[in-house]
Design a protein around this motif. Structure first.
Motif, mmCIF file in Angstrom:
data_model
loop_
_atom_site.group_PDB
_atom_site.id
_atom_site.type_symbol
_atom_site.label_atom_id
_atom_site.label_comp_id
_atom_site.label_asym_id
_atom_site.label_seq_id
_atom_site.Cartn_x
_atom_site.Cartn_y
_atom_site.Cartn_z
ATOM 1 N N ALA A 57 0.671 -1.010 -0.241
ATOM 2 C CA ALA A 57 0.073 -0.016 0.329
ATOM 3 C C ALA A 57 1.096 1.179 0.187
ATOM 4 C CB ALA A 57 -1.673 0.368 1.303
ATOM 5 N N ASN A 58 0.067 2.621 0.034
ATOM 6 C CA ASN A 58 0.688 3.588 -0.202
ATOM 7 C C ASN A 58 -0.624 4.693 0.870
ATOM 8 O OD1 ASN A 58 2.795 3.133 -2.416
ATOM 9 N ND2 ASN A 58 0.957 3.729 -4.004
ATOM 10 N N VAL A 59 0.907 4.937 1.307
ATOM 11 C CA VAL A 59 0.468 5.967 2.702
ATOM 12 C C VAL A 59 0.657 7.291 1.907
ATOM 13 C CG1 VAL A 59 -0.321 6.760 4.716
ATOM 14 C CG2 VAL A 59 0.347 4.100 4.471
ATOM 15 N N ILE A 60 0.240 8.289 2.125
ATOM 16 C CA ILE A 60 0.521 9.997 2.301
ATOM 17 C C ILE A 60 0.128 10.324 3.623
ATOM 18 C CG2 ILE A 60 0.451 12.002 0.757
ATOM 19 C CD1 ILE A 60 1.134 9.177 -0.585
ATOM 20 N N TYR A 61 0.794 11.259 4.161
ATOM 21 C CA TYR A 61 0.743 11.629 5.301
ATOM 22 C C TYR A 61 1.482 13.242 5.381
ATOM 23 C CZ TYR A 61 5.221 10.218 7.480
ATOM 24 O OH TYR A 61 6.806 9.358 8.205
ATOM 25 N N ARG A 62 1.196 13.709 6.222
ATOM 26 C CA ARG A 62 1.826 14.949 7.068
ATOM 27 C C ARG A 62 2.775 14.934 7.636
ATOM 28 N NH1 ARG A 62 -3.658 17.834 6.613
ATOM 29 N NH2 ARG A 62 -3.026 18.773 3.875
ATOM 30 N N PRO A 63 3.780 14.778 8.332
ATOM 31 C CA PRO A 63 4.399 14.203 9.589
ATOM 32 C C PRO A 63 4.322 16.105 10.347
ATOM 33 C CG PRO A 63 6.025 15.639 7.862
ATOM 34 C CD PRO A 63 4.695 15.293 6.296
ATOM 35 N N ASP A 64 4.964 15.071 12.047
ATOM 36 C CA ASP A 64 4.896 16.410 12.930
ATOM 37 C C ASP A 64 6.180 16.623 12.424
ATOM 38 O OD1 ASP A 64 1.959 15.313 13.952
ATOM 39 O OD2 ASP A 64 3.270 14.063 14.883
ATOM 40 N N ALA A 65 6.061 18.392 12.923
ATOM 41 C CA ALA A 65 7.435 18.697 12.942
ATOM 42 C C ALA A 65 8.006 18.850 13.691
ATOM 43 C CB ALA A 65 6.943 20.582 12.851
ATOM 44 N N GLY A 66 9.677 18.009 13.658
ATOM 45 C CA GLY A 66 10.085 18.084 14.038
ATOM 46 C C GLY A 66 10.364 16.869 15.100
ATOM 47 N N ARG A 67 9.617 15.867 14.642
ATOM 48 C CA ARG A 67 9.887 14.926 14.819
ATOM 49 C C ARG A 67 10.873 14.187 13.355
ATOM 50 N NH1 ARG A 67 4.642 11.144 15.869
ATOM 51 N NH2 ARG A 67 6.425 9.636 16.293
ATOM 52 N N ASP A 68 11.468 12.890 13.820
ATOM 53 C CA ASP A 68 12.240 11.935 12.523
ATOM 54 C C ASP A 68 10.789 11.772 11.804
ATOM 55 O OD1 ASP A 68 15.101 11.299 11.823
ATOM 56 O OD2 ASP A 68 13.807 9.467 11.700
ATOM 57 N N VAL A 69 11.476 12.033 10.455
ATOM 58 C CA VAL A 69 10.316 11.414 9.185
ATOM 59 C C VAL A 69 10.518 10.555 9.422
ATOM 60 C CG1 VAL A 69 10.050 10.838 7.288
ATOM 61 C CG2 VAL A 69 10.111 13.204 8.137
ATOM 62 N N ALA A 70 11.785 8.866 10.026
ATOM 63 C CA ALA A 70 12.152 7.349 9.788
ATOM 64 C C ALA A 70 11.177 7.491 10.852
ATOM 65 C CB ALA A 70 13.851 6.937 9.340
ATOM 66 N N LEU A 71 10.859 7.513 12.372
ATOM 67 C CA LEU A 71 10.745 6.594 13.355
ATOM 68 C C LEU A 71 8.823 6.980 12.399
ATOM 69 C CD1 LEU A 71 12.867 8.306 15.914
ATOM 70 C CD2 LEU A 71 12.604 5.861 15.255
ATOM 71 N N GLN A 72 8.770 7.956 12.473
ATOM 72 C CA GLN A 72 7.553 7.880 11.564
ATOM 73 C C GLN A 72 6.902 6.693 10.972
ATOM 74 O OE1 GLN A 72 5.566 12.428 11.735
ATOM 75 N NE2 GLN A 72 7.588 13.071 12.022
#
Length: 415
Positions: free
Chosen positions: A385-400
């Protein structure tokens, strides 16, 4: 573009056909592999919109010409969204007198060794490399370059059969895996040769789409890539789209580099994608193709309000003037969810993903009952699947990426 003129879309997948029909209704004529259409989940287009035939130059040309005559249509242009069909698209363009990168330019891009050779000859930055016709050439390259190294097919797509070697002891294991892949496809294992072996360029990897016309290039999309930490080297898990990845001065320098790289391989007018590494010495070219970026990128750009590169490619092919102005974009991430193991797919639901305030879109790519095989056995079926999201600012994208992946409800019955 008259009502009876169409853009020939060569060899793309049914999901792309469905998307193009919605963004440019009545503008495409789709040349499709009959087997892909047979297995498609998407509804078929109207009879006058699609030509089903084997994807080889002679049969394809005859089938297209027959269709045009019977339907009283004409072609306004030609476009391709799939690496495997680029050379076919170029050959058809030459036969049908349509504007498209030449078959030589397409072949230069498809052959990673040839592209790197042309870039090196033009003085453009790319990692050290060697074409290994057999073990002797590979051993000679490894003896002269420090590990780690990357081994890949000269004409592979994406991350198919891409291996990282940390020592010379990994060579026999790598080639055994590559040759086994061809055996499972019913081919001679010697078809794995030649292989491209190259230095690993240390740094952050990026991907871009750009429009090149003559000696100038304009970046349409620029994303940072996030690798999947799963033991399978070279797999992109997510693309991060946000303003400020590069300064205006750096962006202009990249556009100059991309224009030179396109010119070196013979691409003069096209929307292209390029992968590159940014290290302490600057950007190093990895791969380029005369088509827009794929994977989850079109879905990412649509949700982020960025340029619809599929629509722009259709317009450019039809010689419709492109009026597009870069606007500020909020950070978005396009992430792919991968199967954890082989088996039969029994459940694929967004689960708690849909309740997460960051998530904008969940797009399943597989159906219940599908057989799932992990690389190097298969590089497609394990993308769920594909997921599109708005990342939380200040949090590492890899962890999200990791956290959000765990929220999906996935069940695969082991074989």
């Amino acid at each position: 573009m008259s009502d009876n003129a169409r853009v020939l879309v060569v060899g793309t997948t049914p999901d792309y056909v469905d998307r193009i029909r919605r963004i440019r209704p009545g503008k495409g004529l789709f040349l499709t592999d009959p087997q892909l259409r047979k297995n498609a989940a998407e509804p078929p287009p109207m009879a006058d919109e699609e030509v089903l035939c084997p994807l080889n130059p002679e049969e394809a040309r005859k089938a297209v010409e027959k269709h045009l005559k019977a339907r009283r249509m004409e072609l306004a242009g030609i476009v391709c969204f799939d690496c495997e069909s680029l050379i076919l698209a170029a050959e058809l363009a030459e036969e049908l007198d349509l504007d498209f990168p030449s078959s030589q330019a397409a072949a230069n891009c498809r052959n990673k060794f040839r592209a790197k050779t042309l870039w090196a000859a033009a003085g453009l930055p790319t990692p050290g490399f060697c074409l290994a016709e057999g073990p002797a050439q590979a051993e000679a390259f490894m003896a002269g370059h420090n590990p780690p190294w990357v081994v890949k097919p000269v004409d592979g797509s994406g991350s198919s059969l891409v291996f990282k070697m940390d020592s010379r002891a990994d060579w026999s294991k790598t080639m055994a895996a590559a040759e086994s892949f061809f055996v499972r496809q019913g081919k001679d294992p010697q078809e794995a040769w030649p292989m491209l072996i190259e230095e690993i360029a240390l740094g952050r990897e990026y991907s871009a789409d750009f429009l090149v016309v003559g000696c100038q290039a304009r970046i349409l999309r620029l994303t940072a890539k996030h690798r999947l930490n799963s033991g399978h080297f070279g797999i992109t898990q997510a693309y991060e789209l946000r303003d400020g990845l590069f300064s205006p001065k750096e962006t202009a320098a990249l556009e100059g580099l991309f224009a030179e790289a396109a010119r070196a391989v013979g691409v003069k007018a096209c929307i292209c994608m390029v992968d590159f590494i940014l290290n302490e010495n600057g950007p190093w070219l990895l791969e380029m193709a005369p088509r827009p970026g794929g994977d989850c990128l079109p879905l990412l750009l649509r949700n982020a309000g960025g340029p619809d590169t599929m629509a722009l490619a259709m317009d450019f092919a039809a010689k419709v003037p492109i009026h597009w102005k870069q606007k500020p974009l909020k950070p978005h991430v396009g992430m792919r969810i991968f199967a954890p193991h082989d088996g039969v797919l029994e459940q694929l639901e967004p689960g708690r993903l849909v309740k997460d305030k960051r998530v904008l879109c969940f797009e399943p790519l597989r159906r219940i009952g599908d057989s799932i095989k992990l690389p190097p056995r298969d590089y497609d079926s394990w993308i769920l699947a594909n997921v599109i999201y708005r990342p939380d600012a200040g949090r590492d994208v890899a962890l999200q990426n990791r956290d959000l992946t765990s929220l999906a409800d996935i069940r695969i019955k082991r074989p």
